[in-house]
Design a protein around this motif. Structure first.
Motif, mmCIF file in Angstrom:
data_model
loop_
_atom_site.group_PDB
_atom_site.id
_atom_site.type_symbol
_atom_site.label_atom_id
_atom_site.label_comp_id
_atom_site.label_asym_id
_atom_site.label_seq_id
_atom_site.Cartn_x
_atom_site.Cartn_y
_atom_site.Cartn_z
ATOM 1 N N GLY A 6 16.566 35.312 31.682
ATOM 2 C CA GLY A 6 15.674 34.675 30.985
ATOM 3 C C GLY A 6 16.017 35.396 29.634
ATOM 4 N N ILE A 7 15.243 35.174 28.635
ATOM 5 C CA ILE A 7 15.146 35.757 27.679
ATOM 6 C C ILE A 7 13.643 36.101 27.104
ATOM 7 C CG2 ILE A 7 15.221 34.892 25.086
ATOM 8 C CD1 ILE A 7 16.925 32.673 25.874
ATOM 9 N N ASP A 8 13.634 37.256 26.443
ATOM 10 C CA ASP A 8 12.356 37.959 26.074
ATOM 11 C C ASP A 8 11.885 37.053 24.977
ATOM 12 O OD1 ASP A 8 12.204 39.730 28.245
ATOM 13 O OD2 ASP A 8 13.375 41.305 27.294
ATOM 14 N N PHE A 9 10.836 36.347 24.910
ATOM 15 C CA PHE A 9 10.471 35.807 23.835
ATOM 16 C C PHE A 9 9.063 36.291 23.185
ATOM 17 C CE2 PHE A 9 11.989 32.385 26.612
ATOM 18 C CZ PHE A 9 13.003 31.778 25.792
ATOM 19 N N LEU A 10 8.969 36.133 21.523
ATOM 20 C CA LEU A 10 8.158 36.854 20.929
ATOM 21 C C LEU A 10 6.965 36.117 21.291
ATOM 22 C CD1 LEU A 10 10.014 37.180 17.565
ATOM 23 C CD2 LEU A 10 9.639 38.878 19.286
ATOM 24 N N PRO A 11 5.683 36.657 21.184
ATOM 25 C CA PRO A 11 4.489 35.831 21.575
ATOM 26 C C PRO A 11 3.801 35.205 20.260
ATOM 27 C CG PRO A 11 3.795 38.442 21.262
ATOM 28 C CD PRO A 11 5.500 38.137 21.049
ATOM 29 N N ASP A 12 4.235 35.428 19.117
ATOM 30 C CA ASP A 12 3.682 34.862 17.904
ATOM 31 C C ASP A 12 4.573 33.717 17.418
ATOM 32 O OD1 ASP A 12 5.856 36.332 16.964
ATOM 33 O OD2 ASP A 12 4.885 37.042 15.485
ATOM 34 N N LYS A 13 5.582 33.194 18.140
ATOM 35 C CA LYS A 13 6.376 32.151 17.498
ATOM 36 C C LYS A 13 6.718 31.199 18.934
ATOM 37 C CE LYS A 13 10.446 31.189 14.805
ATOM 38 N NZ LYS A 13 11.653 31.762 14.167
ATOM 39 N N PRO A 14 6.424 29.732 18.681
ATOM 40 C CA PRO A 14 6.694 29.005 19.914
ATOM 41 C C PRO A 14 8.013 29.106 20.420
ATOM 42 C CG PRO A 14 5.867 27.671 18.036
ATOM 43 C CD PRO A 14 6.022 28.853 17.387
ATOM 44 N N ILE A 15 8.000 28.900 21.853
ATOM 45 C CA ILE A 15 9.079 29.206 22.615
ATOM 46 C C ILE A 15 10.431 28.274 22.267
ATOM 47 C CG2 ILE A 15 10.319 29.043 24.778
ATOM 48 C CD1 ILE A 15 7.721 30.268 25.773
ATOM 49 N N GLU A 30 21.073 23.542 32.611
ATOM 50 C CA GLU A 30 21.669 24.870 32.791
ATOM 51 C C GLU A 30 21.088 25.807 31.712
ATOM 52 O OE1 GLU A 30 26.198 23.464 34.094
ATOM 53 O OE2 GLU A 30 25.680 23.686 31.930
ATOM 54 N N TYR A 31 20.852 25.365 30.638
ATOM 55 C CA TYR A 31 20.285 26.180 29.385
ATOM 56 C C TYR A 31 18.884 26.648 29.789
ATOM 57 C CZ TYR A 31 20.727 28.271 25.095
ATOM 58 O OH TYR A 31 21.016 29.125 23.781
ATOM 59 N N ALA A 32 18.170 25.692 30.388
ATOM 60 C CA ALA A 32 16.734 25.960 30.800
ATOM 61 C C ALA A 32 16.764 26.948 31.734
ATOM 62 C CB ALA A 32 16.001 24.768 31.370
ATOM 63 N N VAL A 33 17.619 27.038 32.795
ATOM 64 C CA VAL A 33 17.645 27.847 34.065
ATOM 65 C C VAL A 33 18.086 29.540 33.337
ATOM 66 C CG1 VAL A 33 18.906 28.813 35.901
ATOM 67 C CG2 VAL A 33 17.965 26.372 35.995
ATOM 68 N N GLU A 34 19.193 29.337 32.415
ATOM 69 C CA GLU A 34 19.700 30.939 31.640
ATOM 70 C C GLU A 34 18.360 31.416 30.713
ATOM 71 O OE1 GLU A 34 22.509 31.434 28.083
ATOM 72 O OE2 GLU A 34 23.205 30.149 29.370
ATOM 73 N N ALA A 35 17.593 30.512 30.212
ATOM 74 C CA ALA A 35 16.504 30.900 29.537
ATOM 75 C C ALA A 35 15.085 31.128 29.968
ATOM 76 C CB ALA A 35 16.474 29.967 28.089
ATOM 77 N N GLY A 36 15.023 30.800 31.207
ATOM 78 C CA GLY A 36 13.956 30.941 31.718
ATOM 79 C C GLY A 36 12.539 30.121 31.702
ATOM 80 N N VAL A 37 13.187 28.752 31.174
ATOM 81 C CA VAL A 37 11.887 28.115 30.593
ATOM 82 C C VAL A 37 12.025 26.536 31.304
ATOM 83 C CG1 VAL A 37 12.309 29.019 28.005
ATOM 84 C CG2 VAL A 37 13.651 27.005 28.606
#
Length: 122
Positions: free
Chosen positions: A2-11, A39-46
């Motif tokens: 997965g990707i570490d997302f910033l909390p202040d911007k939409p994923i 595939e990309y959803a699994v990779e990104a963890g979304v």
């Protein structure tokens, strides 16, 4: 994974920015096939719906195109990529200059700092 997302911007916007960055820095090339939405959803963890929105937005921006039965591909229009690169550069500079002005730095201070940074990173 997965990707570490910033909390202040939409994923979804962070994912769009990530893909645009990959296109602009050459990680993704003109005409290259993107991973499937799943595939990309699994990779990104979304969620796959989030990834579907990302692909839809990129297609509306004319940065990618969907080919029925084949998937999504980076546009082959190099002028479109060049325009995107220029737009992103201008947006980054504008944001930077707004931040500089908000903190009260002078143009000379910033130019000197950029020169010093450039010399130390050559």
């Amino acid at each position: 994974m997965g990707i570490d997302f910033l909390p202040d911007k939409p994923i979804y916007q962070q994912l769009i920015d990530r893909i645009l960055g990959d296109i602009l820095n050459g990680t993704l090339t003109v005409g290259e096939k993107l991973p499937s939405v799943r595939e990309y959803a699994v990779e990104a963890g979304v969620n796959a719906n989030t990834m579907q929105r990302v692909y839809k937005e990129l297609e509306q921006m004319e940065i990618t195109e969907t080919r029925r039965g084949q998937g999504s591909f980076v546009t082959e229009d190099e002028q479109k990529i060049a325009a995107l690169r220029n737009d992103m550069k201008e947006q980054l500079v504008r944001t930077f200059l707004q931040s500089v002005a908000a903190f009260g730095f002078t143009k000379d201070e910033i130019v000197e700092c950029l020169k010093d940074w450039g010399e130390s990173n050559d």
